[in-house]
Design a protein around this motif. Sequence first.
Motif, PDB file in Angstrom:
ATOM      1  N   THR A   1       0.828  -1.205   0.000  1.00 40.15           N
ATOM      2  CA  THR A   1       0.000   0.000   0.000  1.00 40.15           C
ATOM      3  C   THR A   1       0.861   1.253   0.000  1.00 40.15           C
ATOM      4  O   THR A   1       2.091   1.193   0.153  1.00 40.15           O
ATOM      5  N   GLU A   2       0.211   2.403  -0.171  1.00 36.45           N
ATOM      6  CA  GLU A   2       0.831   3.718  -0.115  1.00 36.45           C
ATOM      7  C   GLU A   2      -0.047   4.631   0.727  1.00 36.45           C
ATOM      8  O   GLU A   2      -1.252   4.387   0.848  1.00 36.45           O
ATOM      9  N   PHE A   3       0.559   5.680   1.273  1.00 34.13           N
ATOM     10  CA  PHE A   3      -0.212   6.680   2.019  1.00 34.13           C
ATOM     11  C   PHE A   3       0.186   8.067   1.533  1.00 34.13           C
ATOM     12  O   PHE A   3       1.367   8.360   1.362  1.00 34.13           O
ATOM     13  N   TYR A   4      -0.815   8.900   1.295  1.00 26.82           N
ATOM     14  CA  TYR A   4      -0.595  10.242   0.766  1.00 26.82           C
ATOM     15  C   TYR A   4      -1.239  11.285   1.673  1.00 26.82           C
ATOM     16  O   TYR A   4      -2.299  11.050   2.269  1.00 26.82           O
ATOM     17  N   LEU A   5      -0.600  12.448   1.748  1.00 27.34           N
ATOM     18  CA  LEU A   5      -1.251  13.651   2.243  1.00 27.34           C
ATOM     19  C   LEU A   5      -1.389  14.575   1.047  1.00 27.34           C
ATOM     20  O   LEU A   5      -0.391  14.945   0.413  1.00 27.34           O
ATOM     21  N   LEU A   6      -2.633  14.915   0.706  1.00 29.32           N
ATOM     22  CA  LEU A   6      -2.940  15.706  -0.476  1.00 29.32           C
ATOM     23  C   LEU A   6      -3.351  17.113  -0.089  1.00 29.32           C
ATOM     24  O   LEU A   6      -3.847  17.356   1.006  1.00 29.32           O
ATOM     25  N   GLY A   7      -3.171  18.049  -1.015  1.00 23.51           N
ATOM     26  CA  GLY A   7      -3.586  19.420  -0.797  1.00 23.51           C
ATOM     27  C   GLY A   7      -5.091  19.573  -0.803  1.00 23.51           C
ATOM     28  O   GLY A   7      -5.850  18.621  -1.025  1.00 23.51           O
ATOM     29  N   GLU A   8      -5.538  20.807  -0.608  1.00 24.16           N
ATOM     30  CA  GLU A   8      -6.966  21.073  -0.481  1.00 24.16           C
ATOM     31  C   GLU A   8      -7.741  20.709  -1.738  1.00 24.16           C
ATOM     32  O   GLU A   8      -8.928  20.358  -1.683  1.00 24.16           O
ATOM     33  N   ASP A   9      -7.079  20.768  -2.915  1.00 22.27           N
ATOM     34  CA  ASP A   9      -7.759  20.420  -4.157  1.00 22.27           C
ATOM     35  C   ASP A   9      -7.864  18.914  -4.374  1.00 22.27           C
ATOM     36  O   ASP A   9      -8.496  18.453  -5.327  1.00 22.27           O
ATOM     37  N   GLY A  10      -7.242  18.126  -3.495  1.00 24.44           N
ATOM     38  CA  GLY A  10      -7.305  16.672  -3.620  1.00 24.44           C
ATOM     39  C   GLY A  10      -6.444  16.113  -4.726  1.00 24.44           C
ATOM     40  O   GLY A  10      -6.476  14.906  -4.991  1.00 24.44           O
ATOM     41  N   LEU A  11      -5.656  16.966  -5.385  1.00 27.00           N
ATOM     42  CA  LEU A  11      -4.821  16.533  -6.501  1.00 27.00           C
ATOM     43  C   LEU A  11      -3.333  16.619  -6.178  1.00 27.00           C
ATOM     44  O   LEU A  11      -2.576  15.700  -6.472  1.00 27.00           O
ATOM     45  N   ARG A  12      -2.920  17.739  -5.594  1.00 27.19           N
ATOM     46  CA  ARG A  12      -1.507  17.943  -5.320  1.00 27.19           C
ATOM     47  C   ARG A  12      -1.026  16.977  -4.240  1.00 27.19           C
ATOM     48  O   ARG A  12      -1.633  16.881  -3.177  1.00 27.19           O
ATOM     49  N   VAL A  13       0.063  16.289  -4.545  1.00 20.96           N
ATOM     50  CA  VAL A  13       0.647  15.383  -3.559  1.00 20.96           C
ATOM     51  C   VAL A  13       1.588  16.197  -2.684  1.00 20.96           C
ATOM     52  O   VAL A  13       2.669  16.598  -3.112  1.00 20.96           O
ATOM     53  N   VAL A  14       1.168  16.451  -1.455  1.00 24.27           N
ATOM     54  CA  VAL A  14       1.993  17.207  -0.522  1.00 24.27           C
ATOM     55  C   VAL A  14       3.154  16.350  -0.033  1.00 24.27           C
ATOM     56  O   VAL A  14       4.301  16.778   0.008  1.00 24.27           O
ATOM     57  N   SER A  15       2.862  15.116   0.333  1.00 17.79           N
ATOM     58  CA  SER A  15       3.900  14.165   0.731  1.00 17.79           C
ATOM     59  C   SER A  15       3.318  12.766   0.689  1.00 17.79           C
ATOM     60  O   SER A  15       2.094  12.594   0.721  1.00 17.79           O
ATOM     61  N   GLU A  16       4.200  11.785   0.609  1.00 18.05           N
ATOM     62  CA  GLU A  16       3.742  10.411   0.468  1.00 18.05           C
ATOM     63  C   GLU A  16       4.763   9.434   1.015  1.00 18.05           C
ATOM     64  O   GLU A  16       5.945   9.760   1.141  1.00 18.05           O
TER      65      GLU A  16
END
Length: 400
Positions: free
Chosen positions: A73-88
């Motif tokens: 699996t992977e885990f992401y923290l995304l920006g407010e737009d739900g598109l930008r990958v802030v970190s993963e």
Amino acid sequence: MSRSTVGVLALAALVLPLTAACVDNAAPGDAASGTPAGSLTVSSTADGCEVSSATAPSGTLTFQVTNDGSDVTEFYLLGEDGLRVVSEVENIGPGITRDLVVQARPGTYYTACKPGMVGDGIRAEFVVTDSGEDVGPTGDVAAQLATAEQQYVAYVKDQVGALIAGTQEFADAYQAGDDEAARDLYAATRVHWERVEPVAESFGDLDPLTDAREADLAAGDTWSGWHYIEKDLWQPAAADNGGEEYVPLTDAERTQAADDLVGWTQELVDQVNDPAFTFEAFQISNGAKELLDEVATGKVTGEEEIWSHTDLWDFQANVDGARVAYEVLSDVVEAEDPDLAATLLERFTALDGLLAAQGSVEEGFTSYDELSDQEVKELSTAVDALSEPLSQLTVVVTGA
């Protein structure tokens, strides 16, 4: 190649509301309790992504991600737009826990687990409230890191400039049916992409549209990008294609594939050259480790360039990117942890030496399928040896 011309890696998006860092099991700790400050747990399963809280105060947060499912699996923290990958954090095997450390400013984000590493993931809103505390470095260290960030922005712009020029030349040759010329241009052009791939990953769907491998596709996905064209240029025998005869792309399909590749690459160029484009030092250190993970999970295995076997070009580009990421931060690392700085230099040098024995980006590399098992093992061992100390880079840079 000279280090003034090697590629830079960045994890960035348009002005992001936080800075982020990913390290393996090296989260900042609370001395009194023995638990990481701002610690949140995440349980990823086949149909769930359970985060221990949907809110947290701004500052240093640690997501302790455990794979309680049966697929990687992977885990992401995304920006407010739900598109930008802030970190993963990627490639978390069943039963494994890995940490994602972020320095988060107030704002709305989304958490996402991606079991099987396909699809859009299982998402939920995550809100960071204002703790009233400063987020990020201050004083002399802040000035040093600001200089590093400026160097990265300049280099990333240079790399994507070279990428779009090479991609246009490659696309023109491919569209014209000059397969020999296109094959000659393929690996050398992709070097510029591999050096800045985490930048593309931060811009929504650009990375899967441009660089998805056939094995990455979920049911119903439409394939496109570099590896879609790679397969058409190095057409496999039926035995290597699931027992089916490969059907070459038509002229119209070639034109569409080439136009799409150039268009998405130009979108990356536009994003990077936007005046608002920036990224912070914590993302640089995060990206260095991510690039080594890319090498370990795709290049060493020979899965990245399965048709062309040009993996060593990608391998070198990823290592170059990780090294440059370290080098722009090295003043801080040498001051804070000189032993780590010495170890990193030694292990980068060792890995570069093994790669140099197989060729260079300028002169060409050995085809990956021609390496002996011993040569592959030596490369893999050197990557692992570098990856471990590199995972400590973010903690040193952030002062966590």
